[in-house]
Every structure is written in C-alpha cells, then in structure tokens.
Design an enzyme around this catalytic site. Structure first.
Site, PDB file in Angstrom:
ATOM      1  CD1 TRP A  47      -0.584   2.260   2.068  1.00 43.62           C
ATOM      2  CD2 TRP A  47      -2.984   2.209   1.701  1.00 43.62           C
ATOM      3  NE1 TRP A  47      -2.186   3.355   2.000  1.00 43.62           N
ATOM      4  CE2 TRP A  47      -2.792   2.598   1.489  1.00 43.62           C
ATOM      5  CE3 TRP A  47      -4.060   1.068   0.897  1.00 43.62           C
ATOM      6  CZ2 TRP A  47      -4.319   3.709   1.979  1.00 43.62           C
ATOM      7  CZ3 TRP A  47      -5.263   1.728   0.022  1.00 43.62           C
ATOM      8  CH2 TRP A  47      -5.137   3.123   1.251  1.00 43.62           C
ATOM      9  CG  MET A  48       2.198   5.180  -2.111  1.00 42.25           C
ATOM     10  SD  MET A  48       3.097   5.781  -3.322  1.00 42.25           S
ATOM     11  CE  MET A  48       2.078   6.360  -4.134  1.00 42.25           C
ATOM     12  CG  ASN A  49      -1.609   6.975   2.824  1.00 38.68           C
ATOM     13  OD1 ASN A  49      -0.465   5.604   3.430  1.00 38.68           O
ATOM     14  ND2 ASN A  49      -1.636   8.279   3.647  1.00 38.68           N
ATOM     15  CG  ASP A  50      -0.255  10.999   3.151  1.00 36.39           C
ATOM     16  OD1 ASP A  50      -1.209  10.488   2.185  1.00 36.39           O
ATOM     17  OD2 ASP A  50      -0.350  11.615   3.460  1.00 36.39           O
ATOM     18  CD  GLN A  66       2.326   8.002   5.769  1.00 34.81           C
ATOM     19  OE1 GLN A  66       1.389   7.873   7.068  1.00 34.81           O
ATOM     20  NE2 GLN A  66       3.355   8.227   6.677  1.00 34.81           N
ATOM     21  CB  SER A 116       2.273  12.438   6.476  1.00 35.91           C
ATOM     22  OG  SER A 116       1.924  11.768   5.187  1.00 35.91           O
ATOM     23  CG  ASP A 176      -0.345  15.174   7.844  1.00 39.55           C
ATOM     24  OD1 ASP A 176      -0.074  13.948   8.747  1.00 39.55           O
ATOM     25  OD2 ASP A 176      -1.676  14.654   7.317  1.00 39.55           O
ATOM     26  CD  GLU A 229      -6.154  13.683   6.449  1.00 41.43           C
ATOM     27  OE1 GLU A 229      -5.438  12.808   7.500  1.00 41.43           O
ATOM     28  OE2 GLU A 229      -6.437  13.623   5.560  1.00 41.43           O
ATOM     29  CD1 TRP A 306      -7.358   9.801   2.899  1.00 43.33           C
ATOM     30  CD2 TRP A 306      -7.365   7.345   2.649  1.00 43.33           C
ATOM     31  NE1 TRP A 306      -6.569   9.579   3.179  1.00 43.33           N
ATOM     32  CE2 TRP A 306      -5.871   8.238   2.893  1.00 43.33           C
ATOM     33  CE3 TRP A 306      -7.222   6.644   2.789  1.00 43.33           C
ATOM     34  CZ2 TRP A 306      -4.979   7.155   4.190  1.00 43.33           C
ATOM     35  CZ3 TRP A 306      -6.467   5.563   3.663  1.00 43.33           C
ATOM     36  CH2 TRP A 306      -5.347   6.539   4.074  1.00 43.33           C
TER      37      TRP A 306
HETATM   38  C1  FRU Z   1      -3.564  11.515   4.442  1.00 47.81           C
HETATM   39  C2  FRU Z   1      -3.218  11.876   6.151  1.00 47.81           C
HETATM   40  C3  FRU Z   1      -2.887  12.585   7.031  1.00 47.81           C
HETATM   41  C4  FRU Z   1      -1.783  11.261   7.836  1.00 47.81           C
HETATM   42  C5  FRU Z   1      -1.223  10.075   6.770  1.00 47.81           C
HETATM   43  C6  FRU Z   1      -1.755   8.991   7.515  1.00 47.81           C
HETATM   44  O1  FRU Z   1      -4.007  11.037   3.592  1.00 47.81           O
HETATM   45  O2  FRU Z   1      -4.475  10.946   6.145  1.00 47.81           O
HETATM   46  O3  FRU Z   1      -2.770  12.798   7.506  1.00 47.81           O
HETATM   47  O4  FRU Z   1      -0.378  11.317   8.326  1.00 47.81           O
HETATM   48  O5  FRU Z   1      -2.420  10.016   5.001  1.00 47.81           O
HETATM   49  O6  FRU Z   1      -0.801   7.490   6.324  1.00 47.81           O
END
Ligand code: FRU
Length: 500
Positions: A47-50, A66, A116, A176, A229, A306
């Site tokens: 998985w990857m987010n920010d 992330q 983050s 963040d 965020e 999300w």
């Molecule tokens: C934004 C967020 C940040 C948090 C991170 C958690 O997408 O919700 O606020 O630090 O992702 O993975």
C-alpha cells in the site's frame, strides 16, 4: 508473513528488516500488473498513500511515502523510500521508517505508525520530521525526528517526540509537519482542527528539537473542512507572497485547496487573498512540494483518494503518485501547475494530427495509435466552435461501451472529464470552469497511463487528475463534436516509454 501486533518487541532496525523481507516475499507481491502504471511512481508492492519527505539531497531527488509493505491496505504506516536523478526513473531503497516506539507503534493492527511528514537537509544531516500516531492514545499524535548520514538508514531521535501534543486541547488531529528553513530559523506548519474549523499551525525552532508555537498560519472560514491534513506553506513569487496547500477533511467534493497571500513570519499569519481548489479531479490528495536546485517549486500528489474503490488492491498493490509538476505563480494570487520538462524524455513515436473541422455529431477515430501510455496536446479554436461541445475520447473499446471523455463547452466554459464509462472502479464527472486563452483557443495537455489520466488545461491554469480502470483491450482514441462543428487547430501525440 504474519502481521506483527506488538511493535515494541522489535527495534526500529529489526522492524525495517522485516518490512524489507516482506517486500521481497513473492506471496505478498504484485499478482497482476493489468493496472500497473508505465511511468508513474508506485510502491514495489503493498500500500502507498501520501508522498512524504520530498527533497533534493546532495543532488538527488528523494521521495518517501506512506507505506504498508505487508499488503495493499492502510495498516501500520512505514515510510517507503526511493531516489532519482531526473524525477523520472526511480530507484527503490530500503524502507526508511517503521513503527517501533511507544509514540508510533500499533496495538490494534491499524491506525498507527509513522504518519506523514517532511524532510530537510540540516547542514548535511538528512532529517525526517514525521507524526507518530497511536490510535486511541492521548494525545494521539506527536511530532518526531529521524536522521541519517548516508541517506538510506534512518535512526529515530532518542529525545522523541519533539512536540508532545497540540497547543490547545479538544482538537481534531495534529499531524503532517512540513518544515522549511528561513535564514537561521526552522519553520513548520502542522495540520489541526478544532470546533469544526481546519487550521495550519505555525511553529518556529532554531535547532529542530525545541519548537515554539506562534499561532495558526490560516484557518477555515467555516467552509473549508474541519481538519487540514498535509499543510504545506512556501514562498512563491514576489516579496512576502506565499502559498498554503491543504488537504481539508470533510469539505465535500473538494479534496485539496490552496490559499495565497502575504505571509508574516513574525506573527505567523497568512493574509489570504485568494483561495481555490488545487486540482479538480477525484484522485488527487495530500500533495507535497519542495524546492530544487534550479529554484523550481515541484509537487507530487497521491493519485488516489480515501474511500475509493481502488481496484488494484485485488492485484496486491495500491497507490501511485502524480507525475512531477511545477507550481508557478500566476496573476491575482493564482497558481499554475505544469508538468516538468523532464517528462519529455519519455517521448517515443510522435503523431501529428492535421488541423480540421470536426462536424457536428462526428466521432473521428485516430487510426494507428493504440497505446496505454500517451501524452497528447490538443488545441481547439473555442471561438470558432462556439455552439459545439467537443473534445477527446480516450481508452475507447471496439464496441464503444468503454471510453473516458474529456470535453469542453465554450458556451458554459465547463471543462469535464467523464469516467462514467471508463471501466471498473469509481465513476463520476470531474468539472471545472475555464475561459479560452486570449487567442480564443483552449489547450488540453493530457498524460495517459495504464490506469490514470492527468489533464493540464491552458498551460496549467486548471488540472484534473483521475484514475481509470479500463479493459486492457480498450485502446481507441477519437475526436468528437456535438451540437455544432468544432475546430481543431493542432493535435500532437507521443507514445510514452515505460520506465518499469
Ligand atoms: C492523509 C493522511 C495524513 C496522515 C496519513 C496517514 O492522506 O491521512 O493526514 O498523516 O494520511 O497515512
């Protein structure tokens, strides 16, 4: 590999080794590459987010992100890591941060970890500033440091956390941190919310360890979400001009915004003169910027959102970054977002489509172009197409049941990307309004990849970023006009190379 529950029974370096072993375990890897992108940054698996910690350090670009290396879900957050010399070809590096301490561990398997943050070069010391998150703890979020002398192996500071909680009680989130330097002073904005108002809190420090809270740099006027965020505040343009980029929670369809005006470092206050959405697509979130050695303000966003369907999760991975973009100041406190010129290196075969009238009701197929990875620059004469609605159909199937439509309507000034027939995944129409340029033309610059479309209109005045999940065989491209004739001035198409 089994998911670990009690993180603290392992040291940080042990947790990193476990994460790296998971990433090379074929049973946890990518099972099907049907949606893997050709030239966008993605995690090797999981998985990857920010995007996190974007920085140019000793001449190389670094991206952290992330990351859950154990599977395609948001789990105990790690920081994935990669570097590049040209912003295009990325070398994956070992995981940089793993949850391991009482301030960033995970007790219930989800909702914790190294969240983050950003990166700075502290006189040669590569320093990450991140949020330690522990679900249900009070305070739930604290700010932490980790450093490296080789840019690969990061040690968490023994004196963590450096900010032990928000400056006011009863808030919603405190995370963040985005850090930058001004003169001798380190500056930071942190995302926060209280009483239904999102805020970006401004801090100062002379050593990255002791932080003084100055005040909120900006806060919602009641219409901009209840928690901000990933705030990112940076100078752009003349004098004290600054831009604050935020990802507000609970602001309806609006997922990212920018606010611009003069920033006063003494009071820590941004006098907001202009506020607007940053991108008008569905899949653009948590963008972060950094300055490179050519003085460019570069940005990557997370090219997902999300709560979306995320069909690639079924294939053992999830998440991508946008192409690298440069942010430039424009008139009236506005900004432009343009693709970086380095992307031209990806260009392969070129097709030039001649200027032509597209008759009302026509769909003109572009024969001989069948690729998942394309760059297109289409210029239409909007003033000569006033009655029409026109544009480009991408990823069309033979039977026309699948297609992604990019269209402009001069009468309403609405530019849209319609993915109601794009394939599997979420549907919906992204819309923004834009006027033709001074010469009466509208310019659509598109980057198409296997499961994404990024649109830059009128040299980055507006952007729309979306993921699409068409069938691999849907590769047709067409021009179209409805309700009137449309005038195409030029269309250049390049097949783009794959860098995977
Ligand atoms: C934004 C967020 C940040 C948090 C991170 C958690 O997408 O919700 O606020 O630090 O992702 O993975």
């Amino acid at each position: 590999m089994e998911k670990m529950i009690d993180m603290t029974q392992f040291s940080h370096q042990e947790r990193i080794e476990m994460a790296n072993r998971a990433l090379s375990d074929p049973s946890l890897g990518v099972k099907n590459d049907r949606f893997r992108l050709h030239y966008h940054f993605m995690p090797p698996a999981g998985w990857m987010n920010d995007p996190n910690g974007l920085i140019q350090y000793r001449g190389e670009y670094h991206v952290f992100y992330q990351h859950d290396p154990y599977g395609p879900q948001q789990g105990p957050m790690h920081w994935g890591h990669a570097k590049s010399r040209d912003l295009i070809r990325w070398e994956h590096l070992p995981v940089a941060l793993a949850p391991s301490e009482t301030y960033d561990w995970v007790t219930e398997g989800i909702g914790g970890g190294c969240w983050s943050g950003s990166a700075v070069d502290d006189d040669g010391l590569f320093t990450l500033v991140y949020t330690g998150h522990v679900d249900g703890r009070r305070p739930e979020e604290v700010q932490c440091l980790a450093t490296s002398t080789d840019g690969i192996r990061f040690e968490k500071a023994a004196f963590n956390p450096v900010i032990e909680g928000p400056p006011e009680p009863d808030g919603f989130g405190f995370r963040d941190p985005k850090v930058w330097k001004r003169g001798d002073c380190w500056c930071m904005v942190v995302g926060f919310g209280k009483g239904g108002f999102g805020k970006a809190l401004f801090y100062r420090s002379f050593n990255l360890r002791e932080w003084e809270y100055v005040g909120p740099a900006a806060e919602s006027d009641g219409t901009m979400g209840d928690m901000w965020e990933c705030p990112d505040l940076f100078p752009l343009g003349e004098g004290d001009r600054h831009v604050l980029v935020i990802s507000p929670m609970n602001m309806g369809e609006t997922k990212t915004m920018y606010l611009s005006g003069d920033f006063d470092y003494e009071t820590g206050r941004l006098s907001v003169e202009h506020a607007e959405r940053l991108d008008y697509g569905f899949d653009f979130y948590a963008p972060q910027t950094f300055l490179d050695d050519r003085g460019r303000r570069l940005l990557f966003g997370w090219m997902n959102i999300w709560g979306s369907a995320m069909p690639e999760r079924g294939d053992g991975w999830m998440g991508a970054l946008t192409i690298p973009r440069e942010i430039q100041p424009a008139e009236g406190g506005k900004i432009r977002m343009v693709p970086v010129p380095e992307l031209r290196e990806l260009r392969g075969g070129h097709h030039a489509v001649k200027a032509q009238q597209i008759p009302e009701g026509a769909e003109v197929p572009l024969a001989g172009i069948r690729s998942e990875a394309l760059e297109l620059i289409a210029v239409f004469d909007a003033s000569a197409s006033k009655d029409a609605e026109f544009g480009i159909l991408l990823r069309c199937s033979e039977d026309d049941s699948e297609r992604t439509e990019v269209r402009y309507c001069p009468a309403s000034g609405i530019l849209s990307m319609d993915r109601n027939r794009s394939g599997i995944g979420d549907k919906g129409i992204s819309e923004t309004s834009i006027a033709p340029m001074d010469d009466g033309r509208i310019k659509l610059h598109l980057f198409l990849d296997r499961s994404s479309v990024e649109l830059f209109a009128n040299d980055g005045e507006r952007t729309i970023t979306n993921r699409i999940y068409p069938d691999p065989s849907s590769l047709g491209i067409k021009l179209f006009a409805r309700s009137g004739n449309a005038s195409l001035v030029s269309l250049d198409i390049w097949e783009l190379k794959s860098i995977r």
